[in-house]
Every structure is written in C-alpha cells, then in structure tokens.
Design a protein around this motif. Structure first.
Motif, PDB file in Angstrom:
ATOM      1  N   MET A   1       0.847  -1.200   0.000  1.00 51.57           N
ATOM      2  CA  MET A   1       0.000   0.000   0.000  1.00 51.57           C
ATOM      3  C   MET A   1       0.884   1.253   0.000  1.00 51.57           C
ATOM      4  N   PHE A   2       0.527   2.238  -0.819  1.00 56.09           N
ATOM      5  CA  PHE A   2       1.245   3.503  -0.830  1.00 56.09           C
ATOM      6  C   PHE A   2       1.145   4.164   0.544  1.00 56.09           C
ATOM      7  N   LEU A   3       2.217   4.847   0.940  1.00 57.51           N
ATOM      8  CA  LEU A   3       2.182   5.581   2.200  1.00 57.51           C
ATOM      9  C   LEU A   3       1.089   6.650   2.190  1.00 57.51           C
ATOM     10  N   GLN A   4       0.830   7.196   1.022  1.00 59.01           N
ATOM     11  CA  GLN A   4      -0.216   8.214   0.900  1.00 59.01           C
ATOM     12  C   GLN A   4      -1.582   7.649   1.278  1.00 59.01           C
ATOM     13  N   LYS A   5      -1.839   6.399   0.920  1.00 63.98           N
ATOM     14  CA  LYS A   5      -3.128   5.782   1.237  1.00 63.98           C
ATOM     15  C   LYS A   5      -3.342   5.716   2.744  1.00 63.98           C
ATOM     16  N   ARG A   6      -2.274   5.458   3.476  1.00 66.18           N
ATOM     17  CA  ARG A   6      -2.373   5.406   4.931  1.00 66.18           C
ATOM     18  C   ARG A   6      -2.704   6.780   5.504  1.00 66.18           C
ATOM     19  N   ILE A   7      -2.102   7.814   4.920  1.00 66.28           N
ATOM     20  CA  ILE A   7      -2.407   9.171   5.377  1.00 66.28           C
ATOM     21  C   ILE A   7      -3.857   9.518   5.063  1.00 66.28           C
ATOM     22  N   ILE A   8      -4.311   9.155   3.880  1.00 62.48           N
ATOM     23  CA  ILE A   8      -5.711   9.420   3.495  1.00 62.48           C
ATOM     24  C   ILE A   8      -6.665   8.737   4.467  1.00 62.48           C
ATOM     25  N   GLN A   9      -6.375   7.496   4.799  1.00 65.25           N
ATOM     26  CA  GLN A   9      -7.220   6.771   5.751  1.00 65.25           C
ATOM     27  C   GLN A   9      -7.167   7.430   7.125  1.00 65.25           C
ATOM     28  N   SER A  10      -6.003   7.896   7.528  1.00 67.00           N
ATOM     29  CA  SER A  10      -5.864   8.554   8.821  1.00 67.00           C
ATOM     30  C   SER A  10      -6.641   9.872   8.855  1.00 67.00           C
ATOM     31  N   VAL A  11      -6.634  10.606   7.733  1.00 64.32           N
ATOM     32  CA  VAL A  11      -7.433  11.834   7.646  1.00 64.32           C
ATOM     33  C   VAL A  11      -8.906  11.512   7.835  1.00 64.32           C
ATOM     34  N   LYS A  12      -9.379  10.476   7.157  1.00 67.56           N
ATOM     35  CA  LYS A  12     -10.785  10.076   7.274  1.00 67.56           C
ATOM     36  C   LYS A  12     -11.133   9.735   8.727  1.00 67.56           C
ATOM     37  N   GLU A  13     -10.288   8.947   9.368  1.00 67.45           N
ATOM     38  CA  GLU A  13     -10.555   8.538  10.744  1.00 67.45           C
ATOM     39  C   GLU A  13     -10.543   9.723  11.697  1.00 67.45           C
ATOM     40  N   ASN A  14      -9.620  10.651  11.460  1.00 62.49           N
ATOM     41  CA  ASN A  14      -9.553  11.815  12.331  1.00 62.49           C
ATOM     42  C   ASN A  14     -10.765  12.720  12.155  1.00 62.49           C
ATOM     43  N   CYS A  15     -11.278  12.797  10.935  1.00 63.73           N
ATOM     44  CA  CYS A  15     -12.511  13.560  10.700  1.00 63.73           C
ATOM     45  C   CYS A  15     -13.670  12.945  11.478  1.00 63.73           C
ATOM     46  N   GLU A  16     -13.756  11.634  11.438  1.00 63.33           N
ATOM     47  CA  GLU A  16     -14.842  10.932  12.118  1.00 63.33           C
ATOM     48  C   GLU A  16     -14.772  11.071  13.632  1.00 63.33           C
ATOM     49  N   GLN A  17     -13.552  11.228  14.149  1.00 63.95           N
ATOM     50  CA  GLN A  17     -13.353  11.252  15.596  1.00 63.95           C
ATOM     51  C   GLN A  17     -13.327  12.658  16.184  1.00 63.95           C
ATOM     52  N   ASN A  18     -13.151  13.654  15.324  1.00 61.86           N
ATOM     53  CA  ASN A  18     -13.030  15.031  15.801  1.00 61.86           C
ATOM     54  C   ASN A  18     -14.355  15.757  15.582  1.00 61.86           C
ATOM     55  N   SER A  19     -14.985  16.148  16.656  1.00 59.08           N
ATOM     56  CA  SER A  19     -16.318  16.752  16.577  1.00 59.08           C
ATOM     57  C   SER A  19     -16.298  18.153  15.972  1.00 59.08           C
ATOM     58  N   ASN A  20     -15.107  18.723  15.788  1.00 58.42           N
ATOM     59  CA  ASN A  20     -15.009  20.055  15.192  1.00 58.42           C
ATOM     60  C   ASN A  20     -15.161  20.031  13.672  1.00 58.42           C
ATOM     61  N   VAL A  21     -14.933  18.871  13.074  1.00 62.14           N
ATOM     62  CA  VAL A  21     -14.933  18.760  11.613  1.00 62.14           C
ATOM     63  C   VAL A  21     -16.349  18.523  11.096  1.00 62.14           C
ATOM     64  N   ALA A  22     -16.739  19.344  10.113  1.00 58.96           N
ATOM     65  CA  ALA A  22     -18.058  19.202   9.503  1.00 58.96           C
ATOM     66  C   ALA A  22     -17.998  18.389   8.215  1.00 58.96           C
ATOM     67  N   SER A  23     -16.971  18.624   7.405  1.00 58.30           N
ATOM     68  CA  SER A  23     -16.860  17.949   6.121  1.00 58.30           C
ATOM     69  C   SER A  23     -15.399  17.897   5.697  1.00 58.30           C
ATOM     70  N   CYS A  24     -15.120  16.958   4.799  1.00 56.32           N
ATOM     71  CA  CYS A  24     -13.763  16.860   4.254  1.00 56.32           C
ATOM     72  C   CYS A  24     -13.824  16.272   2.860  1.00 56.32           C
ATOM     73  N   MET A  25     -13.111  16.874   1.945  1.00 55.05           N
ATOM     74  CA  MET A  25     -12.995  16.352   0.589  1.00 55.05           C
ATOM     75  C   MET A  25     -11.523  16.289   0.201  1.00 55.05           C
ATOM     76  N   MET A  26     -11.209  15.403  -0.718  1.00 58.65           N
ATOM     77  CA  MET A  26      -9.853  15.260  -1.243  1.00 58.65           C
ATOM     78  C   MET A  26      -9.852  15.666  -2.712  1.00 58.65           C
ATOM     79  N   TYR A  27      -8.726  16.146  -3.193  1.00 61.79           N
ATOM     80  CA  TYR A  27      -8.572  16.427  -4.618  1.00 61.79           C
ATOM     81  C   TYR A  27      -7.188  15.953  -5.046  1.00 61.79           C
ATOM     82  N   GLY A  28      -6.861  16.103  -6.308  1.00 60.49           N
ATOM     83  CA  GLY A  28      -5.541  15.729  -6.779  1.00 60.49           C
ATOM     84  C   GLY A  28      -5.472  14.352  -7.404  1.00 60.49           C
TER      85      GLY A  28
END
Length: 265
Positions: free
Chosen positions: A1-28
């Motif tokens: 697995m690319f290291l980037q994929k792990r970061i992307i997954q970590s971003v998703k998990e942190n969004c789900e766990q952090n009540s301050n985040v309303a939405s998140c999108m990726m581009y690129g």
C-alpha cells in the motif's frame, strides 16, 4: 500500500473522531486514478463555524501522522512535509464556506467525484461535488488560442531583450512563460487539453513524440548560447503552430509578426 493511502485513511478517521470537523474532501492525483508513490495528498477540511476561530490545525495534523515541517504558503494553504517525506496540502475553512467547492468547476475535469468524498455531517458535500462532474471547461477556443499566442509574443520579446542586455538569469525566467504559452498551443493542436492549468504534468505521455521534441527545443541551461537557441527554436515552433491552427482559429496577429521578431535575434 502507498504511504499516501495510509495518510488518506488517517485523515478520514480523524474527521470521524473530531467533533469540530463538519466535512472533508480530497482532490488531486488520487481522485483521478493517477496517484503513485510520488504523489501529494490534498484536502479541503471544513470546520464547524462556531469552532473555527479556535481550531488548531497543527494539532489536528499531528494526530494524522508525524511531520517535520508545516507552514502556510503564499496562497494561505497549510503545507505539510510528513516525516515519511510525503507532501500534503490542507485547506481549512469554516463550514459556511463549503459551497466554494462549486467554484472549482472551471479549473478542470473531475472524472470521479465519489473518490473526492471523505467525510460529511452537513448533507451538502455530495451535492457540491456532484456539481463538479461532467465535462470540463472548453479550452480549444479562439479566445484561448489568441491569449496563448499573444502572451507568447509578449514574453518572447521581453526575454530576448533582457538576454541582449546580458541578464541571462532573467531571460531564463521569462523563457518559462514562453514555454507555458507554446505548450498551451501544442496541447490545442494535439487536442489534449485536460491538463490546461498544469500543462507540464504527464507531458511525456500526453504529447506526441513530435510535440514533445518541439517543446524540448525551447528549454535551456543558464548559458547565453543555449538561451539564444531556445528563443530561436521558439519562433520556429510558434510558426509551425500558427500554420497548423489557422484553418480553425482566427489569429488577432498574423504570422508576419514572427518574421519581425526574427530580426531581434
């Protein structure tokens, strides 16, 4: 697995766990099926309005993965160099600004908007992303062709003048603009304009061998003879492009200006 994929997954998990985040999108690249081990990771993260002022982006990023450098660039983007040397770009905005996503439509083609979806509590993210789908902006227009050619003439004349003055470094800098506008015309000629705003990306595969050779002829080292050759070849390539494109496009300035420019060499 690319290291980037792990970061992307970590971003998703942190969004789900952090009540301050309303939405998140990726581009690129990873949303276009082009991501590889050399690609960046890039996100827009929307913070709840009442939490935005006190939101600590550095702390939030640190919870994703360790990093060695984080700073705000000239565009206001949080740039992150993770400890594994993956580069990331993060745009943090208040939730009320989520419709800014719709303004991305003129910037290019978004072939898979579902892949851009990371997290949402507002119910608005999918609607905004769906707005980006479909065909991208029309690039092969008379207006764009003239804009590219006219700006080529302007950049070329400036570059050759400062070269004659002996400002080699400045002439080399201006040559990048000459290259930019020639490349736009090359992409129009070859009907390969999807990467209009990032025209050198994947150039080795996007252009024909002839087009790529033409582009290579207008590159240069920081040496007077090389620069003179690059500017000379640029006129030859421009002349070929005008001859090729003029049956379909109305040029505001005719090919005779190339002849006049040759007298500057």
């Amino acid at each position: 697995m690319f290291l980037q994929k792990r970061i992307i997954q970590s971003v998703k998990e942190n969004c789900e766990q952090n009540s301050n985040v309303a939405s998140c999108m990726m581009y690129g690249s990873f949303t276009k099926g082009e991501g590889d081990q050399y690609s960046d990771v890039e996100f827009y993260i929307f913070i709840k309005d009442d939490k935005f002022e006190n939101f600590q982006s550095r702390q939030w990023i640190a919870e994703i993965a360790s990093y060695d450098l984080m700073f705000q660039n000239e565009y206001g983007t949080e740039v992150v160099i993770f400890s594994n040397l993956i580069r990331g770009e993060f745009h943090f905005l208040p939730e009320s600004k989520i419709e800014v996503i719709k303004t991305f439509k003129p910037t290019g083609v978004f072939p898979d908007t579902d892949s851009m979806f990371i997290y949402d509590t507002t119910g608005m993210l999918k609607q905004c992303l769906d707005h980006l789908g479909g065909d991208g902006p029309e690039r092969m227009t008379n207006e764009n062709v003239n804009f590219a050619f006219n700006n080529f003439v302007n950049a070329w004349l400036m570059g050759i003048n400062v070269l004659k003055r002996g400002e080699l470094a400045r002439s080399l800098e201006v040559l990048t603009y000459v290259q930019k506008y020639i490349l736009h015309l090359l992409r129009v000629k070859e009907q390969n304009v999807e990467r209009w705003l990032n025209s050198t990306k994947n150039l080795e595969n996007d252009l024909t061998s002839e087009g790529y050779k033409d582009y290579s002829l207008i590159t240069s080292k920081l040496q007077k003879d090389d620069l003179e050759n690059a500017y000379t070849h640029a006129l030859t390539v421009a002349e070929k492009l005008i001859e090729s494109l003029k049956p379909k496009y109305d040029f505001e300035v005719d090919i005779h200006i190339i002849i006049k420019l040759r007298h500057c060499l």
